[in-house]
Design a protein around this motif. Structure first.
Motif, PDB file in Angstrom:
ATOM      1  N   UNK A 109       0.872  -1.221   0.008  1.00  0.00           N
ATOM      2  CA  UNK A 109      -0.001  -0.184   0.045  1.00  0.00           C
ATOM      3  C   UNK A 109       0.939   1.211  -0.004  1.00  0.00           C
ATOM      4  N   UNK A 110       1.781   1.389   0.764  1.00  0.00           N
ATOM      5  CA  UNK A 110       2.798   2.304   1.082  1.00  0.00           C
ATOM      6  C   UNK A 110       3.490   2.494  -0.333  1.00  0.00           C
ATOM      7  N   UNK A 111       4.077   1.442  -1.051  1.00  0.00           N
ATOM      8  CA  UNK A 111       4.729   1.636  -2.474  1.00  0.00           C
ATOM      9  C   UNK A 111       3.804   2.260  -3.356  1.00  0.00           C
ATOM     10  N   UNK A 112       2.319   2.007  -3.343  1.00  0.00           N
ATOM     11  CA  UNK A 112       1.570   2.577  -4.287  1.00  0.00           C
ATOM     12  C   UNK A 112       1.218   4.117  -3.922  1.00  0.00           C
ATOM     13  N   UNK A 113       1.090   4.564  -2.688  1.00  0.00           N
ATOM     14  CA  UNK A 113       0.921   5.841  -2.184  1.00  0.00           C
ATOM     15  C   UNK A 113       1.996   6.437  -2.744  1.00  0.00           C
ATOM     16  N   UNK A 114       3.334   5.950  -2.261  1.00  0.00           N
ATOM     17  CA  UNK A 114       4.637   6.866  -2.874  1.00  0.00           C
ATOM     18  C   UNK A 114       4.610   6.806  -4.405  1.00  0.00           C
ATOM     19  N   UNK A 115       4.060   6.092  -5.024  1.00  0.00           N
ATOM     20  CA  UNK A 115       3.862   6.396  -6.694  1.00  0.00           C
ATOM     21  C   UNK A 115       2.934   7.302  -7.172  1.00  0.00           C
ATOM     22  N   UNK A 116       2.295   7.836  -5.977  1.00  0.00           N
ATOM     23  CA  UNK A 116       1.246   8.868  -6.559  1.00  0.00           C
ATOM     24  C   UNK A 116       1.983  10.288  -6.932  1.00  0.00           C
ATOM     25  N   UNK A 117       3.116  10.419  -6.590  1.00  0.00           N
ATOM     26  CA  UNK A 117       3.632  11.663  -6.969  1.00  0.00           C
ATOM     27  C   UNK A 117       3.590  12.810  -6.026  1.00  0.00           C
ATOM     28  N   UNK A 118       2.952  12.584  -4.783  1.00  0.00           N
ATOM     29  CA  UNK A 118       2.522  13.605  -3.756  1.00  0.00           C
ATOM     30  C   UNK A 118       3.907  13.598  -3.001  1.00  0.00           C
TER      31      UNK A 118
END
Length: 242
Positions: free
Chosen positions: A86-95
């Protein structure tokens, strides 16, 4: 300032960032790390292992702490297990002002019932349990991390305290809640591979395929596929053209 324990090794870009699941430590990746033609970074997540706790746990606060601890802006290929996925996907958001070249999200729990959410909220509200013996604490660590029978307890996952031993994990981290996987996948600014073991009760193949028809099922493996068969999971990194 957050203090994250970070193991590093190797050289070469893009670096590989390995994020463990809830209750574990970075030691779960000891036999996984890609060849040292890549730089590899392995943190203990906040409130786990040798890393400091957070005042409040959410997917955003976890990810922000990881982003602040990184030695540069990337690019990174991020491999995350369960919570780490989940954190990997959150990090990939560009935010988070970090460039992510690819995400491998392994064994993410897809469906959450009200009972599931109530149970973790109860655990998050309890103080850390103290065990009389280190052996008992080690068994508790292995159960919480899902590693019972497949890996030894990481000494960094335990703390000696008054009256015995406790887990290093901050119990409040249980309260992170359920991820919005469709939103996370839609926001990711890089290629994403979803994968889970064939026998993973938290991330069943049919659930993954409902999110992504190309999701990978790892034959014969369970929730901690990266520990059970590191090579099978590591091979999925070849899907990223980096």
């Amino acid at each position: 300032m957050d203090t994250l324990n970070m193991r590093t090794g190797g050289d070469g870009e893009p670096a590989v960032l390995l994020l463990h699941g809830l209750g574990a430590t970075g030691a779960v990746w000891n036999h996984f790390a890609p060849p040292l033609t890549r730089r590899v970074l392995v943190p203990d997540l906040p409130g786990h292992g040798l890393s400091a706790p957070l005042p409040h746990y959410s997917f955003e606060t976890f990810t922000a702490a990881v982003a602040r601890a990184l030695p540069g802006k990337g690019p990174y290929v991020v491999v995350g297990h369960s919570l780490g996925g989940v954190l990997a996907l959150e990090l990939a958001s560009g935010k988070y002002d970090v460039e992510v070249a690819g995400v491998l999200a392994l064994g993410v729990k897809i469906e959450w019932t009200q009972d599931d959410l109530g149970r973790v909220a109860t655990l998050a509200a309890r103080p850390a349990r103290v065990f009389e013996s280190r052996v008992d604490a080690e068994q508790a660590y292995l159960k919480v991390s899902g590693l019972l029978g497949i890996a030894p307890a990481d000494p960094a996952g335990l703390r000696e305290t008054e009256g015995g031993w406790r887990l290093a994990m901050d119990p409040a981290a249980f309260g992170v809640g359920a991820p919005d996987m469709p939103a996370l996948l839609a926001a990711a600014r890089c290629p994403v591979v979803l994968a889970a073991g064939e026998h993973d009760p938290m991330s069943r193949p049919d659930q993954l395929r409902a999110l992504d028809p190309d999701a990978v099922t790892l034959a014969g493996l369970g929730h901690n596929a990266h520990v059970e068969d590191p090579a099978a999971v590591r091979a999925l990194l070849d899907r990223f053209d980096v």
